[in-house]
Design a protein around this motif. Structure first.
Motif, PDB file in Angstrom:
ATOM      1  N   ILE A  72       0.841  -1.204   0.000  1.00 52.74           N
ATOM      2  CA  ILE A  72       0.000   0.000   0.000  1.00 52.74           C
ATOM      3  C   ILE A  72       0.875   1.253   0.000  1.00 52.74           C
ATOM      4  O   ILE A  72       0.608   2.209  -0.741  1.00 52.74           O
ATOM      5  N   VAL A  73       1.926   1.261   0.805  1.00 51.33           N
ATOM      6  CA  VAL A  73       2.812   2.428   0.874  1.00 51.33           C
ATOM      7  C   VAL A  73       3.537   2.629  -0.455  1.00 51.33           C
ATOM      8  O   VAL A  73       3.636   3.755  -0.951  1.00 51.33           O
ATOM      9  N   THR A  78       2.244   8.204  -1.930  1.00 53.15           N
ATOM     10  CA  THR A  78       2.278   9.631  -2.239  1.00 53.15           C
ATOM     11  C   THR A  78       0.875  10.225  -2.250  1.00 53.15           C
ATOM     12  O   THR A  78       0.650  11.317  -1.719  1.00 53.15           O
ATOM     13  N   ILE A  79      -0.067   9.505  -2.836  1.00 50.75           N
ATOM     14  CA  ILE A  79      -1.447   9.986  -2.876  1.00 50.75           C
ATOM     15  C   ILE A  79      -2.043  10.040  -1.468  1.00 50.75           C
ATOM     16  O   ILE A  79      -2.714  11.013  -1.105  1.00 50.75           O
ATOM     17  N   LEU A  80      -1.774   9.022  -0.668  1.00 47.27           N
ATOM     18  CA  LEU A  80      -2.269   9.015   0.713  1.00 47.27           C
ATOM     19  C   LEU A  80      -1.632  10.124   1.539  1.00 47.27           C
ATOM     20  O   LEU A  80      -2.307  10.750   2.371  1.00 47.27           O
ATOM     21  N   LEU A  81      -0.350  10.394   1.317  1.00 47.82           N
ATOM     22  CA  LEU A  81       0.321  11.483   2.015  1.00 47.82           C
ATOM     23  C   LEU A  81      -0.291  12.832   1.633  1.00 47.82           C
ATOM     24  O   LEU A  81      -0.549  13.673   2.507  1.00 47.82           O
ATOM     25  N   ALA A  82      -0.541  13.034   0.352  1.00 47.85           N
ATOM     26  CA  ALA A  82      -1.148  14.290  -0.097  1.00 47.85           C
ATOM     27  C   ALA A  82      -2.556  14.464   0.488  1.00 47.85           C
ATOM     28  O   ALA A  82      -2.911  15.549   0.965  1.00 47.85           O
ATOM     29  N   PHE A  83      -3.343  13.399   0.472  1.00 44.73           N
ATOM     30  CA  PHE A  83      -4.688  13.465   1.043  1.00 44.73           C
ATOM     31  C   PHE A  83      -4.629  13.736   2.548  1.00 44.73           C
ATOM     32  O   PHE A  83      -5.405  14.530   3.079  1.00 44.73           O
TER      33      PHE A  83
END
Length: 174
Positions: A72-73, A78-83
């Motif tokens: 998942i990471v 990157t998308i999860l970090l931005a969200f």
């Protein structure tokens, strides 16, 4: 009395004076401390004590969860970090700049869990680099659990102080 006002009477939007918020805070940190990297800690204790099939099950579930977390990471980190940055910036702005107590409560509840997520990712990477034996797995998961509990204690302390400050300041002003 309409249903809308009765719901908001039961669920008080002043979060720090609401018993439900403190119950949720306790349950969240209790669950985060028990489910380390998605693995129930009692399984680690049983594997150390009993061994055999329970040990094999533990090593299998650790391998599965480690691979799952790192996939998942690697795939969408990157998308999860931005969200996450968007969400926490919005909550912090609403809560601490505009004074929305509900946003403060959600921020103080969720933000420390991101630190736990980072600890889980670091320990998942460590587990992937080493050979999965009962000794190494139990040591790594115990260390991850300890860090989670430390983050939880600090989070509960900060949230309690901030909640007391909010209740006292609203009590004095209101």
């Amino acid at each position: 009395m309409d249903w809308y006002s009765s719901i908001f009477e039961v669920i008080d939007m002043r979060s720090f004076s609401n018993l439900w918020f403190w119950i949720v805070l306790a349950v969240v940190w209790s669950s985060a401390s028990h489910w380390v990297m998605g693995i129930p800690y009692d399984l680690v204790v049983r594997a150390r004590r009993i061994g055999g099939q329970v040990e094999i099950d533990l090593l299998d579930i650790v391998r599965i969860h480690t691979n799952r977390i790192l996939l998942i990471v690697d795939m969408s980190g990157t998308i999860l970090l931005a969200f996450g940055c968007f969400l926490f910036t919005g909550l912090a702005t609403l809560g601490f700049y505009y004074g929305v107590e509900f946003a403060q409560a959600v921020f103080l509840l969720l933000f420390p869990l991101t630190l736990v997520l980072v600890v889980n990712i670091v320990h998942a990477r460590r587990l992937r680099r080493q050979e999965l034996t009962l000794e190494s797995v139990s040591k790594t998961i115990a260390r991850c659990r300890l860090y989670t509990q430390i983050i939880g204690m600090i989070s509960i302390l900060v949230t309690s102080f901030w909640g007391m400050y909010q209740n006292i300041s609203i009590g004095v002003l209101g």
